[in-house]
Each structure stands twice: as C-alpha cells, then as structure tokens.
Design an enzyme around this catalytic site. Sequence first.
Site, mmCIF file in Angstrom:
data_model
loop_
_atom_site.group_PDB
_atom_site.id
_atom_site.type_symbol
_atom_site.label_atom_id
_atom_site.label_comp_id
_atom_site.label_asym_id
_atom_site.label_seq_id
_atom_site.Cartn_x
_atom_site.Cartn_y
_atom_site.Cartn_z
ATOM 1 N N SER A 186 0.822 -1.204 0.000
ATOM 2 C CA SER A 186 0.000 0.000 0.000
ATOM 3 C C SER A 186 0.862 1.263 0.000
ATOM 4 O O SER A 186 1.606 1.498 -0.937
ATOM 5 C CB SER A 186 -0.968 -0.036 1.175
ATOM 6 O OG SER A 186 -1.993 0.918 1.022
ATOM 7 N N ASP A 364 -9.702 -5.429 -4.900
ATOM 8 C CA ASP A 364 -9.096 -4.367 -4.096
ATOM 9 C C ASP A 364 -9.756 -3.038 -4.422
ATOM 10 O O ASP A 364 -9.688 -2.551 -5.548
ATOM 11 C CB ASP A 364 -7.597 -4.301 -4.387
ATOM 12 C CG ASP A 364 -6.829 -3.541 -3.324
ATOM 13 O OD1 ASP A 364 -7.389 -2.594 -2.747
ATOM 14 O OD2 ASP A 364 -5.664 -3.903 -3.072
ATOM 15 N N HIS A 398 -7.408 -5.690 -0.549
ATOM 16 C CA HIS A 398 -6.269 -4.969 -0.003
ATOM 17 C C HIS A 398 -5.589 -5.689 1.161
ATOM 18 O O HIS A 398 -4.361 -5.800 1.222
ATOM 19 C CB HIS A 398 -6.725 -3.580 0.442
ATOM 20 C CG HIS A 398 -5.651 -2.544 0.390
ATOM 21 N ND1 HIS A 398 -5.086 -2.102 -0.788
ATOM 22 C CD2 HIS A 398 -5.018 -1.858 1.364
ATOM 23 C CE1 HIS A 398 -4.173 -1.189 -0.544
ATOM 24 N NE2 HIS A 398 -4.106 -1.024 0.760
#
Length: 423
Positions: A186, A364, A398
Amino acid sequence: MAFPGFMNIAALTLCIFVLANCNHQVQASSRAFSGKESKISPGNGLCASWVTIHGYKCQELEVTTKDGYILSIQRIPEGRSEVKNNVTKKKEPVIVQHGVAVDGATWFLNSPKQNLPMILADNGFDVWVTNTRGTKYSRKHTSLDPSNKKYWDWSWDELVTDEMPAIFDFVSKQTGEQKINYIGHSLGTLVALVSLSEGKWVNQVKSVALLSPIAYLSKVKTVLGQVGARSLLGEGLTLLGVGEFGLNQVHVLEFFKGVCSQPEVTCDNKLLLSKKNILTEIAGENCCLTSSAFQQFLKVAPQSSSTRNLFHLAQTVRSGVLAKFDFERLGSNMVHYGKLTPPIYNLSNIPKNVPIFISYGGRDALSDVADVKRLLNEHFRNHDTGKLSVQFIDNYAHLDYVMAANANEIVYKNVTSFFQRQW
C-alpha cells in the site's frame, strides 16, 4: 492503509471509530507512547511481542533520520528453519515496509508459516522490519515530542526524502554495503515508486516487490473512501491545525462524526457482524482473512499518522495526479517549491533495469485494477525484458496481502522466488 498498509485512509481510522469496542484500546495506546519519554524497551518491543515468542532471533534497533525522527526497526537475522541451500553465501538483506495507520506488527498476525518476514528469514534472507514515524514504536525525535505540532509537519514526501533513505543507509552499513531487496504494501509501494523515480537508493536496491500498489487513487471505489477523502479536503484548513491524526484527538473525532452524518454513509456497528463488514466497506471484499488474524489486527490498528499525510493522500484521490504536497496557499507553495503549484512526480523516471515484482487484486477497492493498469501502461510498458513480473489475483483485496491465510502459497512464495532469481 494497509488497513493496511492502508489506504486512503481517513477511512481506516473511520472504521475503528465506528467500532466502539476497540476505541478505548486505541486511545490508551496513543497516550502510552509519547516521544522521548516512551516506555518501550527490548522487553516490550515488537521483537518480544511478535517474533522471539516463535523461536526466531530478533534485534531491536534505532535509525535516526536527517530531520530528527528516531525510528524503531527490527532485524530477524536468520530463520528458525531456514533452507540452507548455500551455507557459505552471505545473507541478502530485505526491508519490509508497511502502509499508513499501522506498523511492522501487521506482518505478524498469523502463524510463522504464514507471516512474510518469517518466511523470508526461513528462506535465507536477513530481514529488516520498519516502523514509520508516529507509530507505536517510532514516536521519538532528537528534539521534538509528539505533543508538539511540529513533530507532525510531514507527509509521505518526507518519507521519500528523509525516512527511507536513512533506513537504506543504515541497513546497507549494517550488512556490509550489500544491495537490498525491498517489499512494500500500500503506502509502502507509493514511497518506493516515488523514491525510485526521484533517484533515491537506486544504487542500493537490488529488487523491489510491490503488493497492492498505490500511485493513482482516482478510482477508489468505496463510498467510505471517496467520502472520507472529500470530507478531509473540505475540512482541511481546520484539521491541518491538528498535527496528529489519531482517535484521541477531539477534532479528528468530530471530523468523523461529520462524515457519518452524510446521507451516503452508514456508520453502523452491525457492519462488523455482517458478511459485507466494515473492512469490505473500506478496502474491498477480502477473500481469505481468518477471524483470529482479524482479532490480532484490532490489537495493533489503527495507529497515528500526521494529518498532513492523510491530507496529501486525499489530494491524490481528488486530483488524479501524483504530486508533492499542495499547501493550497500560493504563497506557501512558492516558499516550498519556488512555484505556485507543487511539482509532479514522474514515475517514468524509474530505472528500467530495476527488477520489480507487482501483485494486485481484482477485489481491491483501494489499489483499484484501473489505477494499477494505468500505472503499468504509463510507466512500465518499456521496462527491461525480464525485469518486471506482474501477478493478478482475481479474488484478492487490499488486506489479503498482509493477512490472508493463503498469502504464502499465493503471493509470498512468488516474491521469494523472484528475489532468489536475482541472486
């Protein structure tokens, strides 16, 4: 954030805000660690809490950045059952970088056979786990206390210019100037992409793995993500007066109450109990999280970041471009950049010969498929043959990249073999 690594991210903190059962834990954590007077010691640090209990060696170390932040970093120098293919070969270092609103503990929420740093150690790597400034184990500074707003005068720009170069220099010196492998999730991927495009640590890095990459955020799908970013920008001038973005900040709590009052947002505690729970509302429908890992996650998140950092991410959501922090005052931009608008980062400057592994998921909601394809098409189309490996996992979202029970089989084995192919 990762809600890892997380995210865009006003949203992650919003998640925990609406979950009253973990609000008191977060506030207690925020109060317990206060800069120079931190009570953290090797006996209650990350190593003792998450690593040595599983039989791995672990060292607690500190890195000081040029802007004065004292960062906690953990070294796992060898595996518990590492594969000794070549006992004479010097171990290659690998830096493992988390996302925003969490810290290095996020990589240790499952069993050792499922946790990325331990998997790497067992496969013969010298593993270095980072903790970004302002998080639980990295709240010290050479002259500032976190109670001072100046401590929080940074965004991910400073992670690029000051924090990650300090970590690379430290690891390089500690490992005999070896080239270093890097893994980011991320926000950790954004820092890597921009660092490489700016010429940071390009001579020190050997290969890079980007899990749930974020660079462009214009396609963030979730209502909470979009509304959180829009609301953060709307309240920006007020919130920027508050340095720390954490749940013990009155202005931050009031901000989230405002987000929850908007008609398109439903802040319902029952979301946690439903199939489409609060994590799904923020990060997409994760396929493979266990209930035990989720409960562990609630013990370590969310953690404080700077308001400026979240504001910067929200600017990226709104603008669709990747630029330095916009002070949104022409005079301030002139002082900082010598121009009225902030400079744009050009990811096409990433060296084409750097080995890069990218993995992204079809579910995601933060590292959206369209945004990742834009990243690949605009900046990696001409990457050197054999130096770019791209993995797409249709049912991953995610948090699966740091918490999924099957991440070792689906992702981590590929990362490990990618690094080993560069030997």
